[in-house]
Design a protein around this motif. Structure first.
Motif, PDB file in Angstrom:
ATOM      1  N   ILE A  63     -44.710 -17.516 -16.244  1.00 21.51           N
ATOM      2  CA  ILE A  63     -45.905 -16.722 -15.962  1.00 21.51           C
ATOM      3  C   ILE A  63     -45.606 -15.681 -14.895  1.00 21.51           C
ATOM      4  O   ILE A  63     -46.059 -14.548 -14.972  1.00 21.51           O
ATOM      5  CB  ILE A  63     -47.063 -17.634 -15.523  1.00 21.51           C
ATOM      6  CG1 ILE A  63     -47.407 -18.605 -16.638  1.00 21.51           C
ATOM      7  CG2 ILE A  63     -48.288 -16.820 -15.139  1.00 21.51           C
ATOM      8  CD1 ILE A  63     -48.278 -19.747 -16.202  1.00 21.51           C
ATOM      9  N   GLN A  64     -44.812 -16.036 -13.878  1.00 21.96           N
ATOM     10  CA  GLN A  64     -44.483 -15.111 -12.794  1.00 21.96           C
ATOM     11  C   GLN A  64     -43.704 -13.917 -13.305  1.00 21.96           C
ATOM     12  O   GLN A  64     -43.770 -12.843 -12.731  1.00 21.96           O
ATOM     13  CB  GLN A  64     -43.674 -15.833 -11.708  1.00 21.96           C
ATOM     14  CG  GLN A  64     -44.519 -16.761 -10.907  1.00 21.96           C
ATOM     15  CD  GLN A  64     -43.737 -17.731 -10.056  1.00 21.96           C
ATOM     16  OE1 GLN A  64     -44.350 -18.510  -9.410  1.00 21.96           O
ATOM     17  NE2 GLN A  64     -42.435 -17.735 -10.053  1.00 21.96           N
ATOM     18  N   ASP A  65     -42.955 -14.083 -14.405  1.00 18.53           N
ATOM     19  CA  ASP A  65     -42.184 -12.971 -14.953  1.00 18.53           C
ATOM     20  C   ASP A  65     -43.098 -11.859 -15.447  1.00 18.53           C
ATOM     21  O   ASP A  65     -42.721 -10.698 -15.444  1.00 18.53           O
ATOM     22  CB  ASP A  65     -41.274 -13.459 -16.078  1.00 18.53           C
ATOM     23  CG  ASP A  65     -40.152 -14.334 -15.560  1.00 18.53           C
ATOM     24  OD1 ASP A  65     -39.870 -14.271 -14.343  1.00 18.53           O
ATOM     25  OD2 ASP A  65     -39.570 -15.076 -16.354  1.00 18.53           O
ATOM     26  N   ASP A  66     -44.305 -12.219 -15.898  1.00 17.39           N
ATOM     27  CA  ASP A  66     -45.257 -11.221 -16.368  1.00 17.39           C
ATOM     28  C   ASP A  66     -46.455 -11.225 -15.419  1.00 17.39           C
ATOM     29  O   ASP A  66     -47.467 -11.859 -15.672  1.00 17.39           O
ATOM     30  CB  ASP A  66     -45.686 -11.529 -17.803  1.00 17.39           C
ATOM     31  CG  ASP A  66     -46.460 -10.380 -18.422  1.00 17.39           C
ATOM     32  OD1 ASP A  66     -46.807  -9.431 -17.684  1.00 17.39           O
ATOM     33  OD2 ASP A  66     -46.720 -10.425 -19.623  1.00 17.39           O
ATOM     34  N   GLY A 112     -46.686 -13.662  -4.368  1.00 16.20           N
ATOM     35  CA  GLY A 112     -46.072 -13.306  -5.640  1.00 16.20           C
ATOM     36  C   GLY A 112     -45.709 -14.484  -6.536  1.00 16.20           C
ATOM     37  O   GLY A 112     -45.217 -14.291  -7.636  1.00 16.20           O
ATOM     38  N   PHE A 113     -45.941 -15.705  -6.077  1.00 17.12           N
ATOM     39  CA  PHE A 113     -45.580 -16.889  -6.851  1.00 17.12           C
ATOM     40  C   PHE A 113     -46.826 -17.651  -7.293  1.00 17.12           C
ATOM     41  O   PHE A 113     -47.798 -17.735  -6.548  1.00 17.12           O
ATOM     42  CB  PHE A 113     -44.686 -17.833  -6.034  1.00 17.12           C
ATOM     43  CG  PHE A 113     -43.355 -17.238  -5.711  1.00 17.12           C
ATOM     44  CD1 PHE A 113     -42.332 -17.235  -6.645  1.00 17.12           C
ATOM     45  CD2 PHE A 113     -43.126 -16.669  -4.466  1.00 17.12           C
ATOM     46  CE1 PHE A 113     -41.099 -16.676  -6.343  1.00 17.12           C
ATOM     47  CE2 PHE A 113     -41.905 -16.106  -4.158  1.00 17.12           C
ATOM     48  CZ  PHE A 113     -40.883 -16.107  -5.108  1.00 17.12           C
ATOM     49  N   ILE A 114     -46.768 -18.211  -8.472  1.00 14.89           N
ATOM     50  CA  ILE A 114     -47.851 -19.055  -8.974  1.00 14.89           C
ATOM     51  C   ILE A 114     -47.710 -20.424  -8.318  1.00 14.89           C
ATOM     52  O   ILE A 114     -46.651 -21.047  -8.383  1.00 14.89           O
ATOM     53  CB  ILE A 114     -47.781 -19.213 -10.507  1.00 14.89           C
ATOM     54  CG1 ILE A 114     -47.911 -17.855 -11.193  1.00 14.89           C
ATOM     55  CG2 ILE A 114     -48.818 -20.200 -11.009  1.00 14.89           C
ATOM     56  CD1 ILE A 114     -49.276 -17.244 -11.139  1.00 14.89           C
ATOM     57  N   ARG A 115     -48.763 -20.905  -7.666  1.00 14.98           N
ATOM     58  CA  ARG A 115     -48.770 -22.203  -6.981  1.00 14.98           C
ATOM     59  C   ARG A 115     -49.788 -23.118  -7.652  1.00 14.98           C
ATOM     60  O   ARG A 115     -50.908 -22.709  -7.927  1.00 14.98           O
ATOM     61  CB  ARG A 115     -49.145 -22.041  -5.509  1.00 14.98           C
ATOM     62  CG  ARG A 115     -48.277 -21.071  -4.755  1.00 14.98           C
ATOM     63  CD  ARG A 115     -46.924 -21.656  -4.521  1.00 14.98           C
ATOM     64  NE  ARG A 115     -46.135 -20.742  -3.703  1.00 14.98           N
ATOM     65  CZ  ARG A 115     -44.833 -20.726  -3.690  1.00 14.98           C
ATOM     66  NH1 ARG A 115     -44.165 -21.573  -4.437  1.00 14.98           N
ATOM     67  NH2 ARG A 115     -44.178 -19.886  -2.947  1.00 14.98           N
TER      68      ARG A 115
END
Length: 175
Positions: A63-66, A112-115
């Motif tokens: 998900i973080q890539d997009d 910037g990261f999904i937590r």
């Protein structure tokens, strides 16, 4: 008199807020569905906090890539595979109802990261060897998307941590 009333009100709040959080987590543990999430391992250590493992989930990396897909917070929609591992399906949307077998998982974007809220697993100092082979995190989740980290599992999806550490082989004395 007003000062003492404010003091006791503050004290009550200071005690009731953590108690409420504990009760909420206990409710998730007792009623939540068990879900495994595949880990992308990282294993730092902290001198101030003791031994711990930072958990990085395989599904959040995709998900973080997009970045355009994920707002700052929301719900992910997952579905369990045949092994009980949660797989990302889509971002939750009020326009699309959950299909059978799908469930929600709450997330937040930080730096910037999904937590997912379960990014650290603390363990007793000196027991890092037990958890080096962890490949899955076990979470308990409610229908609202709240989750609590329960433990780690190995590549065979077996719980880790309860087994005794292997005994060290004593050194053989030199002749």
């Amino acid at each position: 008199m007003i000062r003492s009333a404010l003091f006791f009100l503050g004290l009550a709040l200071a005690l009731l807020v953590p108690l409420g959080l504990v009760i909420q987590k206990e409710h998730v543990l007792s009623t939540g569905q068990s879900v495994l999430l595949e880990l992308a391992p990282r294993d730092p250590r902290s001198l101030m906090q003791g031994d711990y493992m930072v958990l990085d989930y395989d599904l959040t990396r995709n998900i973080q890539d997009d970045r355009a897909l994920a707002p700052s917070s929301g719900l992910l929609v997952l579905k369990l595979d045949e092994n009980g591992v949660g797989r990302f399906v889509r971002m939750d949307s009020p326009d699309i109802p959950l299909a059978p077998g799908e469930f929600k998982l709450r997330y937040r974007r930080r730096e910037g990261f999904i937590r997912l809220g379960a990014e650290s697993f603390f363990f007793q100092e000196g027991h890092a060897e037990r958890y080096e082979r962890a490949r899955y995190a076990e979470l308990r989740m409610t229908s609202s998307g709240s989750s609590v980290l329960v433990g780690l599992r190995d590549a065979n999806r077996q719980p880790m941590g309860g087994e005794p550490l292997p005994e060290a082989t004593p050194p053989v004395p030199a002749p």
